[in-house]
Each structure stands twice: as structure tokens, then as C-alpha cells.
Scaffold this motif. Structure first.
Motif, PDB file in Angstrom:
ATOM      1  N   VAL A  41       0.824  -1.208   0.000  1.00 48.80           N
ATOM      2  CA  VAL A  41       0.000   0.000   0.000  1.00 48.80           C
ATOM      3  C   VAL A  41       0.858   1.258   0.000  1.00 48.80           C
ATOM      4  N   ALA A  42       2.138   1.117   0.345  1.00 48.25           N
ATOM      5  CA  ALA A  42       3.058   2.250   0.347  1.00 48.25           C
ATOM      6  C   ALA A  42       4.475   1.714   0.254  1.00 48.25           C
ATOM      7  N   THR A  43       5.411   2.623   0.012  1.00 50.92           N
ATOM      8  CA  THR A  43       6.796   2.244  -0.275  1.00 50.92           C
ATOM      9  C   THR A  43       7.749   3.106   0.533  1.00 50.92           C
ATOM     10  N   GLU A 213      12.281  -0.591  17.264  1.00 51.74           N
ATOM     11  CA  GLU A 213      10.843  -0.855  17.222  1.00 51.74           C
ATOM     12  C   GLU A 213      10.052   0.446  17.318  1.00 51.74           C
ATOM     13  N   THR A 214      10.527   1.379  18.136  1.00 53.73           N
ATOM     14  CA  THR A 214       9.873   2.687  18.227  1.00 53.73           C
ATOM     15  C   THR A 214       9.910   3.392  16.886  1.00 53.73           C
ATOM     16  N   VAL A 215      11.062   3.337  16.213  1.00 54.50           N
ATOM     17  CA  VAL A 215      11.192   3.965  14.898  1.00 54.50           C
ATOM     18  C   VAL A 215      10.213   3.339  13.912  1.00 54.50           C
ATOM     19  N   LEU A 216      10.160   2.021  13.867  1.00 52.92           N
ATOM     20  CA  LEU A 216       9.284   1.354  12.903  1.00 52.92           C
ATOM     21  C   LEU A 216       7.817   1.687  13.182  1.00 52.92           C
ATOM     22  N   ASP A 217       7.440   1.763  14.449  1.00 59.01           N
ATOM     23  CA  ASP A 217       6.064   2.142  14.779  1.00 59.01           C
ATOM     24  C   ASP A 217       5.747   3.546  14.266  1.00 59.01           C
ATOM     25  N   GLU A 218       6.662   4.485  14.478  1.00 56.24           N
ATOM     26  CA  GLU A 218       6.420   5.866  14.061  1.00 56.24           C
ATOM     27  C   GLU A 218       6.382   5.980  12.543  1.00 56.24           C
ATOM     28  N   VAL A 219       7.215   5.208  11.855  1.00 56.10           N
ATOM     29  CA  VAL A 219       7.201   5.209  10.390  1.00 56.10           C
ATOM     30  C   VAL A 219       5.865   4.686   9.878  1.00 56.10           C
ATOM     31  N   VAL A 220       5.441   3.544  10.400  1.00 55.55           N
ATOM     32  CA  VAL A 220       4.182   2.946   9.949  1.00 55.55           C
ATOM     33  C   VAL A 220       3.007   3.859  10.274  1.00 55.55           C
ATOM     34  N   ASN A 224       1.429   4.161   6.643  1.00 51.28           N
ATOM     35  CA  ASN A 224       0.227   3.343   6.492  1.00 51.28           C
ATOM     36  C   ASN A 224      -0.582   3.416   7.775  1.00 51.28           C
ATOM     37  N   PRO A 225      -1.299   4.528   7.981  1.00 48.95           N
ATOM     38  CA  PRO A 225      -2.014   4.722   9.245  1.00 48.95           C
ATOM     39  C   PRO A 225      -3.147   3.739   9.478  1.00 48.95           C
ATOM     40  N   SER A 228      -2.462  -0.786  12.879  1.00 46.76           N
ATOM     41  CA  SER A 228      -2.384  -0.445  14.300  1.00 46.76           C
ATOM     42  C   SER A 228      -0.943  -0.548  14.799  1.00 46.76           C
ATOM     43  N   VAL A 229      -0.558   0.408  15.614  1.00 49.65           N
ATOM     44  CA  VAL A 229       0.745   0.358  16.277  1.00 49.65           C
ATOM     45  C   VAL A 229       0.511   0.452  17.778  1.00 49.65           C
ATOM     46  N   PRO A 230       1.395  -0.090  18.600  1.00 41.34           N
ATOM     47  CA  PRO A 230       2.671  -0.710  18.218  1.00 41.34           C
ATOM     48  C   PRO A 230       2.481  -1.979  17.400  1.00 41.34           C
ATOM     49  N   LEU A 231       3.450  -2.230  16.526  1.00 45.68           N
ATOM     50  CA  LEU A 231       3.420  -3.424  15.708  1.00 45.68           C
ATOM     51  C   LEU A 231       3.554  -4.662  16.593  1.00 45.68           C
ATOM     52  N   PRO A 232       3.070  -5.802  16.129  1.00 43.96           N
ATOM     53  CA  PRO A 232       3.176  -7.026  16.936  1.00 43.96           C
ATOM     54  C   PRO A 232       4.623  -7.379  17.266  1.00 43.96           C
TER      55      PRO A 232
END
Length: 266
Positions: A41-43, A213-220, A224-225, A228-232
Motif C-alpha cells: 500500500v506504500a513504499t 521498534e519505536t522507529v518502525l512504529d512511528e514510520v508505519v 500506512n495509518p 495499528s501500532v505498536p506493531l506485533p
């Protein structure tokens, strides 16, 4: 049965070694990771830290993004080595140019993503890669950009003005204990870009060790809002283990004792 997602966990994805070709005639090596069984859905186009101090396409945040986000967030992740940079994937042709000729590298990555019809292209720059983003990345083909640990080392007021005029979303994730630019100063300097969002990350440092993990959550959250974050933190399905040891020394050394010549702080 669910399994914990660890630093070396590789979740399912379609992974392809790619080559980028620059306008000045160089071949750059990289990888594209796509969701295993559906369209992205995004890149994310990842622009890595300073290669003269160990930065490369496998720097740990980008490696984890490529190994996790196609499965967890329906994202395509494009990583590559800028000119003269080496990793396990190989060495890109050319010679490091301090961020000047790398304009062609950034353009080649965006062009590849467009030619491959990848959707909703965002630049994800880290340290040196944030200067590449700010200087060379405000392209009509991108949706926006996220900056990790921006030092604002070689980016100019004119570069910030270009982003301001574009109206494209710009988010800076700034560690509380960054070595070069901390949240309060970052907010002051990015005030030149009205739409810029500066997010201070408590307890984090420039390398994001322990905070990927914090970075990846903020990026997502931004790219791609709908996810849901935090990611699993666990995965119920097939999982491989990647060879993270091949990158560890370079990642840790990426910014060690790095001087920042010419940096001006008011």
C-alpha cells in the motif's frame, strides 16, 4: 504457535536483488522487499547513514524494516548502497562524494520505484541519509519523507525552503540524547518548514540501538495509518533467521567519534 520477533527475524516477503542505474553512469546494488502475497500500500526508499563510518543498506533499522514491514504493515522496502558503499549485497560503483553526486543515487532510487509502479513512495533517511533527503529528495514522485536523527549537517536554508514550498509531509524523529541535533534545537531549525513534524524520542540516541521498534512504529503510523501500532512483537507463521552478525560491527561503528566539521549551532 506464535514466536517472538527478534533482531534477526525475517518475516515472509518477496525479496529481490535489484540494481539502480544513475544518470552519470553508475550501477548501484540494492534489494526490494514486497509483501509475500499481496500488493504493497506504500513504499519506503531507504537512504542510509554515512558510508565512511559504516553506514550502508544493512544498517540495523533499515534491515529490520525490510525484514518485518512487508509482512506487518503491507509496505514495500527498497534499500540500496549509495556510490562506493559496500555491504553483504555487494559494492555500488563510484566513489563517495560527501552528498553532492549522491543526488544521482537518490534520483535513481525514486526512478526505480516509479518504474516498478510502487505506490505512495516515501523517503526514509537516516543521519547522512537525511541530508540526502533534504537536499535531493523533494521530487514530484514522492509522497513525503521521514528523517531519523537528522544532523542538518549539509542541508541549507534553501533546501528547507524547497520542502516548505512543496507542502509535502516531513517528519523528523529526533533522539533525546542525539550527538548532533536534539529535539529543542530541531524544532527551532525545522520551523522553516511549516508542515514539518518534529518528534522527540525519550531516551533514544543517534544510533537507535534498542529503539528500532519505536522507529518502525512511528514510520508505519505515518506511511500506512490503517495499521495499528505498536506493531506485533510476535509472529504466528513461518519465519526465517537472517545473518545479523555480518552487519553488527559496521552498524555499531557507524557514527563512532564522527566529527561534524562546519556545523553551526546558534
Amino acid at each position: 504457535m506464535s514466536t517472538a520477533i527478534r533482531a534477526a527475524s525475517m518475516l515472509p516477503a518477496r525479496r529481490e536483488e535489484i540494481e539502480l542505474h544513475t544518470a552519470d553512469g553508475l550501477r548501484l546494488v540494492g534489494e526490494l522487499a514486497l509483501p509475500a502475497d499481496r500488493d504493497p500500500v506504500a513504499t519506503l526508499v531507504c537512504l542510509h547513514p554515512l558510508p565512511t563510518h559504516g553506514g550502508m543498506m544493512d544498517s540495523h533499522v533499515f534491515r529490520k524494516a525490510a525484514w518485518r514491514l512487508p509482512a506487518l504493515a503491507d509496505l514495500a522496502v527498497l534499500r540500496f548502497n549509495t556510490r562506493g558503499t559496500s555491504s553483504v549485497r555487494g559494492t555500488s560503483e563510484g566513489t563517495f562524494d560527501g552528498g553532492d553526486a549522491e543526488r544521482y543515487d537518490v534520483a535513481a532510487a525514486i526512478e526505480y520505484a516509479e518504474f516498478a509502479e510502487l505506490p505512495n513512495i516515501w523517503l526514509l533517511g537516516w543521519s547522512f541519509g537525511t541530508d540526502l533527503t533534504l537536499r535531493h529528495g523533494c521530487d514530484p514522485g514522492i509522497a513525503g519523507a521521514i528523517l531519523l536523527s537528522p544532523p542538518l549537517r549539509s542541508s541549507t536554508e534553501a533546501d528547507l525552503a524547497t520542502w516548505a514550498e512543496s507542502g509535502k509531509p516531513l517528519t523528523a524523529l529526533v533522539p533525546e540524547f542525539d550527538d548532533y541535533l536534539r529535539p529543542d534545537e530541531a524544532r527551532r531549525r525545522f520551523a522553516a518548514v511549516p508542515q514539518a513534524e518534529v518528534v522527540g524520542v525519550p531516551g533514544a540516541k543517534h544510533l537507535w540501538v534498542g529503539d528500532a521498534e519505536t522507529v518502525l512504529d512511528e514510520v508505519v503510523r505515518r506511511v500506512n495509518p490503517a495499521v495499528s501500532v505498536p506493531l506485533p512483537s510476535e509472529w504466528d507463521g513461518p519465519m526465517e533467521t537472517g545473518d545479523a552478525s555480518a552487519y553488527a560491527d559496521r552498524t555499531v561503528a557507524a557514527f563512532a567519534d564522527l566529527p561534524v566539521p562546519g556545523e553551526v549551532r546558534d
